[in-house]
Scaffold this motif. Sequence first.
Motif, PDB file in Angstrom:
ATOM      1  N   TYR A   1      -8.414 -10.743  -1.862  1.00  0.00           N
ATOM      2  CA  TYR A   1      -7.999  -9.505  -2.263  1.00  0.00           C
ATOM      3  C   TYR A   1      -8.507  -9.332  -3.901  1.00  0.00           C
TER       4      TYR A   1
ATOM      5  N   VAL B   1      -9.942  -3.462  -3.255  1.00  0.00           N
ATOM      6  CA  VAL B   1      -9.043  -2.419  -3.615  1.00  0.00           C
ATOM      7  C   VAL B   1      -9.615  -2.039  -5.202  1.00  0.00           C
TER       8      VAL B   1
ATOM      9  N   ASP C   1      -4.545  -0.706  -8.518  1.00  0.00           N
ATOM     10  CA  ASP C   1      -3.417  -0.807  -7.364  1.00  0.00           C
ATOM     11  C   ASP C   1      -3.479  -2.345  -7.164  1.00  0.00           C
TER      12      ASP C   1
ATOM     13  N   THR D   1      -0.293  -4.445  -7.513  1.00  0.00           N
ATOM     14  CA  THR D   1       0.770  -3.725  -6.775  1.00  0.00           C
ATOM     15  C   THR D   1       0.442  -4.542  -5.133  1.00  0.00           C
ATOM     16  N   ILE D   2      -0.562  -4.364  -4.809  1.00  0.00           N
ATOM     17  CA  ILE D   2      -0.814  -4.538  -3.343  1.00  0.00           C
ATOM     18  C   ILE D   2      -0.708  -6.112  -3.067  1.00  0.00           C
TER      19      ILE D   2
ATOM     20  N   ARG E   1       1.245  -8.275  -5.019  1.00  0.00           N
ATOM     21  CA  ARG E   1       2.602  -8.515  -5.021  1.00  0.00           C
ATOM     22  C   ARG E   1       3.140  -8.234  -3.739  1.00  0.00           C
ATOM     23  N   THR E   2       2.969  -7.128  -3.057  1.00  0.00           N
ATOM     24  CA  THR E   2       3.641  -6.629  -1.983  1.00  0.00           C
ATOM     25  C   THR E   2       3.559  -7.553  -0.613  1.00  0.00           C
ATOM     26  N   VAL E   3       1.963  -7.841  -0.557  1.00  0.00           N
ATOM     27  CA  VAL E   3       1.664  -8.718   0.565  1.00  0.00           C
ATOM     28  C   VAL E   3       2.295 -10.065   0.464  1.00  0.00           C
ATOM     29  N   LEU E   4       2.260 -10.547  -1.137  1.00  0.00           N
ATOM     30  CA  LEU E   4       2.914 -11.949  -0.884  1.00  0.00           C
ATOM     31  C   LEU E   4       4.232 -12.049  -0.788  1.00  0.00           C
TER      32      LEU E   4
END
Lengths: 283, 295, 430
Positions: C31, C63, C67, C70-71, C73-76
């Motif tokens: 990412y 990306v 964002d 955020t992305i 963190r969420t995927v992790l």
Amino acid sequence: MTALSYRAKTAFQAAILYAVLIIVGLAFVFPFFWMAVSSIKLNKDVLAIPIRFFPPVWNWKSYVNVFTAFPDYNFPRFILNSVIVTTLAVLLCLFLSATAGYGFAKYRFRGNAVLFTIVLATIMITFEAIVVPLFVLVRSLGLQNTYWGLIIPESLTAFGVFMMRQFFYSLPEDYIESARLDGASEYAIFARIAIPMAKTALLALVIFHAQWVWNLLLWPLITISNPDLRVLPQGIALFKGGYNTPYPEQLAVSVIACVPLLLLYIFLSKYFVQGITMTGLKG
Amino acid sequence: MPKASYSVTRLQRHGYVFVLPTLVFFSVFLIYPMLSAFRLSLFQWDLLTPQKFIGLKNFVTMVSDSDAINSYLRTLHFSVISVVLINLFAFIFAIMFGSRLIRFKNLLQSLVFMPVILSIVAVGVVWEFMYQSTGLISIICRAVFGASPAWLTSAAAAPYAIIITYVWKSVGYFMVIYIAGLLDVPASLYEASRLDGAGFWPQLFYVTIPSIKNTIALAVISSIIFTFGQFSIQYVITKGGPSRSTEILSLLIFREAFEFSKFGYSAAISVLFFLTLLVFSIFQLRLFRSGTVGG
Amino acid sequence: MTKRVFLSVLVLLVFAAFSWAAGPKKVIVHYHWTETIYDPINLNAVKIFEKSHPDVEVKLVLVPDGDRPTIIRTVLAANGQIDAMSLTNGDSPEFLSAGQAVPIDPKGFGKSSVDDVVKMWTPGSIESCGGYWDGKYYGIPYEQSNYVAWINTAFMKEAGLTNKDLPKTWEDFVNVAKKLVKVQDGVTVRNGFMCNSKQGIFNFLVISAMMEQLGLDWGTEKGFIASMDQTDTLARGLKTYTDFVTTDKIWDPALDDNDREGFGNGKSGIFLTGGTWYWGVLDTYSVKRKDVEPFAYPRFSDGKDIGGVGYGSCLYVTRLAKDPALTFEWLDTMASQPNAFIKQGLHQPRLRLSNGKPGLDDALARKYIPYYDQVFKGELAKTAVWLSSTKTNESVSAVWDAISRVIYQNVSVDDSVAQLQKDVKSIYQQ
């Protein structure tokens, strides 16, 4: 009231109405117009002051650039993905909303009110609050980075259920009763009588839900990392670089993104154009 | 007579069958995450380290958090004004655009509906330019009123800038709802009232409005729920600024979670958000009492 | 009937999509943020790596920068697919302290010790770019920049100013900026100076430099908290900055919200948030390179000799990487094109490549970055430090709130400072 003064009064009313509506129409569409015009300016002219409405230099290349200058942004693919996801999400939404709306409106069963309130409650929580648990769920179901991971969550809206329920309320019981007396099954009644009568509501739901899914950004942003599965709003958002934003290209894509929805609306809206039947406006 | 023999249990069963698909999907993909989020409000979690149970501490903090209180008030301000304006204009446009005196109905309706289909990013870009001190709106204001507020850079004016943009974007949507509702009013009712000698205004109040009670309920309740949860316009145009003057609740929920990594606290705020809407909707549904089941 | 056919065709397409997506190769998911002028270079690195590793597929997920954390963190959090990530030195403390990255593995670079890997970059650069935490090295630098001040020399000439008038102190700065302001019919059409009026981070970084010049330690968490006791200094720093809007009137936030765009389009005479990369960006705007000159950040006449904020970004291997050594190999490849990037003005502090060849060619830097020796290099040694804390975002938000209250709500500087002190206290209490 003589015939002449009556016609004059009507003409006057019509003129006023036209004037107001044209101003309103222009006010509503003007920003869109600005966007379309700016998409063919050069980047520096978009932001220049004094505001120049028409491009001093016509830059049609921005539309070409959208498709060629950014090797990682496969816009035709994004558009295809958006079409697939939106179509399936809307169809699923129609199915769920129509059946549930009909069920809640036309049948007395225990827990009707409670269940409906629970369904309605799902739009009382902002999507941002459930994004993380939903993502964890989708991932554990193996739907991350798939079309269905987008389609299923994006097809669920309590608004659709709410809307269909309201419309089915106004469906006269007589038709249904007589069909029952003729021995038709409940499902046949639903499919052959209720659905056709709720046509305007269903079409309105199609438009509403299509435009919501088509423009949805946050959920695809988190669920889809595979560039082949990206949808159009992700593509548009990609233009906003940290250091530099190519506005003409971003606006060009935004214009292109509007076209399918616009076509859908124009196609469906002929069902609305019949206008309302109020005859009282003659005065 | 035939009614009694098959009525109750058969109809009840079919009722359940019809609502079943929706209940299943909603339970898995919406209600379960919702409950998950509510549970999270009792924890402290930044997504990267293990969750820490802290009971009701989040709620205690929230009560004295000036940012949360500010958000709540901003949301009420934004919602009330927007909902009134949207429903008023949507209803007026629906009637005006449907008038028999007008041609090009399709075109005019499409113009008003167009903002609805625009992507929010595009809307943000366009309106931001228009609100700048050298932008179109400021120019028009100075031409007409002699002065223009600093739309996006004064805490006093920014909420109204957002309201204008939001109303612009949403009116078309609700106009369509009202049009669809008005279409279903039987012409016979109007004929009857006309024969009784009723003019435009009496017809409006005694025939039209009562007949579309369900539609009005749908539009008002939906507009309140949608407006309360509105997020993208503020996020794209002002990011909650200037000075948190446009930081409505959903934006605060987003920031607390995704910017400050306080997912537990964010969940607590969303519980408050949810309860507000729930109480309100129950009250509303009772008020509109949209007919009993079965007509 | 047609509807059913249509539906089945679509469903078929969807299932077909399932089989397209599956592949037999090893996959590395990385990412990173998108920047239209740098993306082609990074995609080229993907090609290079895949050519030398035919059984590996690299998915460089680009990306939007805003964002990105955020992305990631969420995927992790959901244990999703993420082998590598790119973080700035503002983001990294949060991730590194939570064990989300893997320490550098020398095998991925063909070296035998971490030290050998670190030596491939200019000394201290990994630390400045955020890749060092708690005694271990985690990230390899992707970009190292520092903010300097930029001024439009054409506007200066218009106002009768010359090169000698480049401001050295903040007082000079205000005086010069006042001469560059242009007002038409009561509306400011050109700011003397401007910063981003929507996003707090840029304002935070500028005022951070000021605060550090005044002796406050805003680079470390402890220093930041301790500085809240220095009410007078805080007030002085806040007043200097907010006066630009309120009393000096050299900055009208309503004119434009983005300083890099505004300056590039001639809407501002000066801006303070640009690094060497800005030359490449400037070319996409209307102001020409020859009308622009960078110079060192002004200082306080009685303050420390500190320049603009230094920052950078690093590439990391995440704890979810399926093959960390291989992923480090990929990151090495991605960070092996410093000379391609320098042409766009992006500075990568690489001394040597893993195969022994030289890294960044200083001569190229001088060629493609005007004023490299005169301004950028010198200031790089004296940068202010970007706050390194696990609660950076909240701290930035509190400072931006303090600034916003004064410039958007007419709150007094002293009241705003008092509120800031309260906010910071409650942030670090938990």
